[in-house]
Scaffold this motif. Structure first.
Motif, mmCIF file in Angstrom:
data_model
loop_
_atom_site.group_PDB
_atom_site.id
_atom_site.type_symbol
_atom_site.label_atom_id
_atom_site.label_comp_id
_atom_site.label_asym_id
_atom_site.label_seq_id
_atom_site.Cartn_x
_atom_site.Cartn_y
_atom_site.Cartn_z
ATOM 1 N N ALA A 85 0.843 -1.195 0.000
ATOM 2 C CA ALA A 85 0.000 0.000 0.000
ATOM 3 C C ALA A 85 0.873 1.238 0.000
ATOM 4 C CB ALA A 85 -0.920 0.013 1.217
ATOM 5 N N ARG A 138 -2.411 -1.580 -3.315
ATOM 6 C CA ARG A 138 -3.324 -0.468 -3.093
ATOM 7 C C ARG A 138 -2.533 0.843 -3.185
ATOM 8 N NH1 ARG A 138 -6.108 -4.167 -3.814
ATOM 9 N NH2 ARG A 138 -7.578 -5.193 -2.407
ATOM 10 N N THR A 181 -5.464 -1.444 -7.100
ATOM 11 C CA THR A 181 -6.521 -0.438 -7.070
ATOM 12 C C THR A 181 -5.905 0.915 -6.753
ATOM 13 O OG1 THR A 181 -7.012 -0.729 -4.718
ATOM 14 C CG2 THR A 181 -8.214 -2.120 -6.268
ATOM 15 N N LEU A 234 -9.426 1.626 2.231
ATOM 16 C CA LEU A 234 -8.888 1.593 0.876
ATOM 17 C C LEU A 234 -7.630 0.735 0.775
ATOM 18 C CD1 LEU A 234 -9.426 5.315 -0.201
ATOM 19 C CD2 LEU A 234 -10.780 3.313 -0.879
ATOM 20 N N ALA A 235 -6.912 0.580 1.886
ATOM 21 C CA ALA A 235 -5.713 -0.267 1.906
ATOM 22 C C ALA A 235 -6.030 -1.733 2.192
ATOM 23 C CB ALA A 235 -4.729 0.255 2.948
ATOM 24 N N SER A 239 -11.362 -3.906 -0.020
ATOM 25 C CA SER A 239 -11.643 -2.796 -0.940
ATOM 26 C C SER A 239 -11.356 -3.154 -2.392
ATOM 27 C CB SER A 239 -10.810 -1.575 -0.547
ATOM 28 O OG SER A 239 -9.432 -1.801 -0.809
ATOM 29 N N THR A 243 -12.207 1.133 -7.018
ATOM 30 C CA THR A 243 -11.035 1.723 -7.663
ATOM 31 C C THR A 243 -11.452 2.918 -8.515
ATOM 32 O OG1 THR A 243 -8.951 1.201 -8.794
ATOM 33 C CG2 THR A 243 -10.978 0.287 -9.765
#
Length: 256
Positions: A85, A138, A181, A234-235, A239, A243
Motif C-alpha cells: 500500500a 493499493r 486499485t 482503501l488499503a 476494498s 477503484t
C-alpha cells in the motif's frame, strides 16, 4: 501469512501520522516519510509504532524529486520486504495567494510540484514495484474538498487537488489488470496544523476555521483519525472492488 507493508508520505503529523498509526493497528509494517526537517517528529512516531509490535522504517525524501521517490520506494521494498500500500499523503497549501497578485506564479510552481508531480511520482514508482512483485496492491492519494469544488484565493492548491482526482482515475484504468486499485480521499476542514501554513494571523486563522465549520452539517472540524479510517478501508483486502474513486470526508460541507 506475511505482514503487509505500507508506505505513507507526509507522515510526520496530522493526517499522515494518523494514517500510519491506523495501518499499523491494522497489521501493516510501515515506512514513514517526510522532509529531513521533520525527522524528530518521524522518530517520535516510530517509537509509537514500535510499541504496537510493528516494524517501522523512516525514509526522509522530497517527493517532488523523481530520484528521491524511486529510492524511497526501492529502499522500503528492500528494508521491509515489499510494498502493498502506497499512501501518497504529502502535500502543501502554499498560502492563500490571489490569482492576480505577484507571487502567484511561484506559488503555482511550488504547490503543483509537491501536490501534483509528487503524487504522480509516488503512484508511478509504487506501481512499478507492485507490478514486479506480482501480488497486486493499493495506491491511495490525497485530494481535498478543494479538488471537488474550487476554492477562491487558492487556485494552485485547487488545481493540484483536481489533478490528483484525474490522476487517480487514469491510474486506476491502467493498473487494474495487475490487481492494483487506485483511490483517493478528499478531506473537508480537518483539525490539523496545516492552517498554520496559510500565511494568516491568529484572527485570520480563527475566521477561516469558523467559516469552514459553519459550512459543515455536523458543526465541527473533522479529525485526522476520521480520514485515516478511510485510508484503512482503501488499503484493505476488502476494498478490491473499489477503484478510481475519490471519497469525500467533509462533514456534509457539500454533496458530490
Amino acid at each position: 501469512m506475511s505482514p503487509r507493508i505500507a508506505l505513507i508520505t507526509g507522515a510526520s503529523r496530522g493526517i499522515g501520522a494518523a494514517v500510519a498509526r491506523c495501518l499499523a493497528k491494522d497489521g501493516f509494517d510501515v515506512a514513514i516519510n517526510d522532509l529531513p526537517a521533520q525527522l524528530p517528529a518521524l522518530e517520535s512516531l516510530q517509537k509509537e509504532i514500535d510499541s504496537m509490535g510493528r516494524r517501522v522504517y523512516i525514509h526522509t525524501a522530497n517527493i517532488s524529486d523523481a530520484g528521491e521517490v524511486e529510492n524511497m520506494v526501492n529502499s522500503t521494498v528492500e528494508t521491509l520486504g515489499g510494498l502493498d500500500a502506497m499512501v501518497a499523503n504529502a502535500g502543501i497549501v502554499g498560502g492563500l495567494t490571489p490569482l492576480t497578485e505577484s507571487g502567484s506564479e511561484e506559488a503555482w510552481d511550488q504547490v503543483m510540484g509537491i501536490n501534483a508531480r509528487g503524487t504522480f511520482l509516488c503512484y508511478k514508482y509504487a506501481a512499478k514495484a507492485m507490478i514486479v512483485q506480482g501480488r497486486g496492491g493499493r495506491i491511495i492519494g490525497a485530494s481535498s474538498v478543494a479538488g471537488k469544488q474550487g476554492m477562491g484565493h487558492a487556485s494552485a492548491y485547487t488545481a493540484s487537488k483536481f489533478a490528483i482526482r484525474g490522476l487517480t482515475q487514469s491510474a486506476a484504468q491502467e493498473l487494474a489488470k495487475y490487481g492494483i486499485t487506485v483511490n483517493a480521499y478528499a478531506p473537508g476542514p480537518i483539525d490539523t496544523p496545516i492552517v498554520d501554513t496559510f500565511g494568516l494571523d491568529e484572527a485570520g486563522k480563527k475566521a477561516l476555521i469558523d467559516s469552514e465549520t459553519k459550512k459543515t452539517l455536523v458543526g465541527r472540524l473533522g479529525k485526522p483519525e476520521e480520514i485515516a479510517s478511510i485510508a484503512s478501508y482503501l488499503a484493505s483486502q476488502e476494498s478490491a472492488f473499489t477503484t478510481g474513486q475519490t471519497i469525500s470526508v467533509n462533514g456534509g460541507q457539500f454533496f458530490d
